[in-house]
Structures are given as structure tokens and as C-alpha cells.
Design a protein around this motif. Sequence first.
Motif, PDB file in Angstrom:
ATOM      1  N   SER A 162      51.952  82.865  65.465  1.00 25.64           N
ATOM      2  CA  SER A 162      50.877  83.578  66.201  1.00 25.64           C
ATOM      3  C   SER A 162      51.766  84.275  67.516  1.00 25.64           C
ATOM      4  CB  SER A 162      49.959  82.676  66.807  1.00 25.64           C
ATOM      5  OG  SER A 162      50.623  81.605  67.093  1.00 25.64           O
ATOM      6  N   THR A 199      50.239  76.487  64.612  1.00 25.69           N
ATOM      7  CA  THR A 199      49.489  77.689  65.599  1.00 25.69           C
ATOM      8  C   THR A 199      49.764  77.705  67.122  1.00 25.69           C
ATOM      9  OG1 THR A 199      47.604  76.300  66.017  1.00 25.69           O
ATOM     10  CG2 THR A 199      47.542  77.459  63.896  1.00 25.69           C
ATOM     11  N   SER A 221      48.189  75.852  69.133  1.00 24.74           N
ATOM     12  CA  SER A 221      46.863  75.716  69.706  1.00 24.74           C
ATOM     13  C   SER A 221      46.937  74.426  70.755  1.00 24.74           C
ATOM     14  CB  SER A 221      45.810  75.419  68.756  1.00 24.74           C
ATOM     15  OG  SER A 221      44.567  75.183  69.457  1.00 24.74           O
ATOM     16  N   PRO A 222      46.352  74.156  71.748  1.00 27.40           N
ATOM     17  CA  PRO A 222      45.578  75.106  72.468  1.00 27.40           C
ATOM     18  C   PRO A 222      46.191  76.264  73.498  1.00 27.40           C
ATOM     19  CG  PRO A 222      45.617  72.995  73.609  1.00 27.40           C
ATOM     20  CD  PRO A 222      46.438  72.990  72.574  1.00 27.40           C
ATOM     21  N   VAL A 251      47.787  78.868  72.495  1.00 25.14           N
ATOM     22  CA  VAL A 251      47.283  80.066  71.953  1.00 25.14           C
ATOM     23  C   VAL A 251      46.096  79.705  71.427  1.00 25.14           C
ATOM     24  CG1 VAL A 251      47.689  81.954  70.138  1.00 25.14           C
ATOM     25  CG2 VAL A 251      49.618  80.848  71.228  1.00 25.14           C
ATOM     26  N   VAL A 252      44.960  80.453  71.735  1.00 22.11           N
ATOM     27  CA  VAL A 252      43.693  80.208  71.352  1.00 22.11           C
ATOM     28  C   VAL A 252      42.992  81.360  70.396  1.00 22.11           C
ATOM     29  CG1 VAL A 252      42.818  79.780  73.967  1.00 22.11           C
ATOM     30  CG2 VAL A 252      42.645  81.922  73.473  1.00 22.11           C
ATOM     31  N   ASP A 253      42.170  80.765  69.643  1.00 24.51           N
ATOM     32  CA  ASP A 253      41.480  81.679  68.582  1.00 24.51           C
ATOM     33  C   ASP A 253      42.467  82.175  67.585  1.00 24.51           C
ATOM     34  OD1 ASP A 253      39.440  82.986  67.369  1.00 24.51           O
ATOM     35  OD2 ASP A 253      39.883  84.725  68.510  1.00 24.51           O
ATOM     36  N   SER A 309      44.188  80.789  63.589  1.00 25.41           N
ATOM     37  CA  SER A 309      43.873  79.758  62.670  1.00 25.41           C
ATOM     38  C   SER A 309      45.078  79.680  61.660  1.00 25.41           C
ATOM     39  CB  SER A 309      42.521  80.250  61.691  1.00 25.41           C
ATOM     40  OG  SER A 309      42.764  81.365  60.839  1.00 25.41           O
TER      41      SER A 309
END
Length: 204
Positions: A55, A93, A95-96, A98-100, A102
Motif C-alpha cells: 500500500s 497493510t 493499518s491504521p 494507512v487507511v482504507d 484491504s
Amino acid sequence: GDQAISLALDSFEESYKKFGLPDSGRNCVEHLEVIDPKDIKRLQSLKVIASVQPSHILMDYQTVVRDVGKKRMKMMWAFRDMLDSHVKLAFGTDSPVVVDVSPLDNIYYAAARKTKEELPENGWNVHQCVSVEEALIAQTRDASYTCGREHDLGTLEAGKLADIVVLDRNLEGISEKELLKVQVEKTFVDGAIVFQKVKRQLFS
């Protein structure tokens, strides 16, 4: 940066000489955004896992030449070179932070090296692309191995936790553009359904 990765590998090498390989757990380096080519071989020889986040690939690709120069830019997120040198990749990923994003997005970014808007048109640093199958392995089997959970997670085998995602199509042989259309039908955690896509019914 590349110097930070080199210093980390120096530390691992020194610890191995003093204490040998760890009795439990596995050593990994996080992110590995830009790497000196010689350190890819060191990752393999020291059995250090590359824990990386597809990502991140397209977050600032427009300014990379300005920031690191054309030569070093070619070694940004060097997934292909790492796999060709038998370095184990573990995809996450981030996350969090990097948001959005999968796991399916991760597979797309690693295979296409494009944004979801399909930019740049021909991909960025496409010589470092990996196949969909390679990205899937890094996202599942090898990520579980990195966490020391390979006996419980990461592959579909008897005796492992039934943490399973059911998709609406087979990822084998799929095009990078079709990856963006893949939908999750069901999600199981330890054999129990925790998500199921609602199917719309048409009434005449």
C-alpha cells in the motif's frame, strides 16, 4: 532508507556471530522502502524476512526521483529482486497508519504497481512487479510464518484454524484490472461466519 537497512543487517549479523540464530521467533526488517542491491543478498543469507507494505508503493511516486534520484529509485520496494534472490516477503497493510486498504488492495498494488485509478498508466517501477500468486503467498502463508503462526494460519490445511475468506472469483490467472472488482462473499474466523455478503433479491 538504505543506510538504516544496512545498519539493521549489521546488527543481525553481529548477533548471529555471538548468539546464533534465535531459538524462537524470526528476525525481520520492516518497510524496506529503498534498499542497496547488495543488502538483498544479505537478507537472504541472514534469513531476515522483508516485512513490506504494498500500500506504500504509490504514496509518493511522483516525487521519488527528486527525493532519492533515478538510480536509487529503481530499488524502491524491490519485491521482484527480493523474491528472485529467495528472500521471504511478508505483506501487511500497515493499518491504521494507512487507511482504507484491504489485503486484496495489497495484492493489486504489488502486481500492478498502479493506483486504483490505474496511474501511472504503464505502472511504476514495473520491473519490481510480482505475480498475483506471489502476492497472495506473501499476504497469507509467509505473513503467518513471520509471526510464528505457520502451524495455525496461512494455508488451508487440516488441523489449522479455519480463518478463511471466500471470494466471488478465482484469483488464478486474473488480470490486474479485474483484481479491483473482486468481492468478498464470506469471511470465517475459526470456522464461524463473521461476515456474509447480503444478496439482493429481485421481485417481479
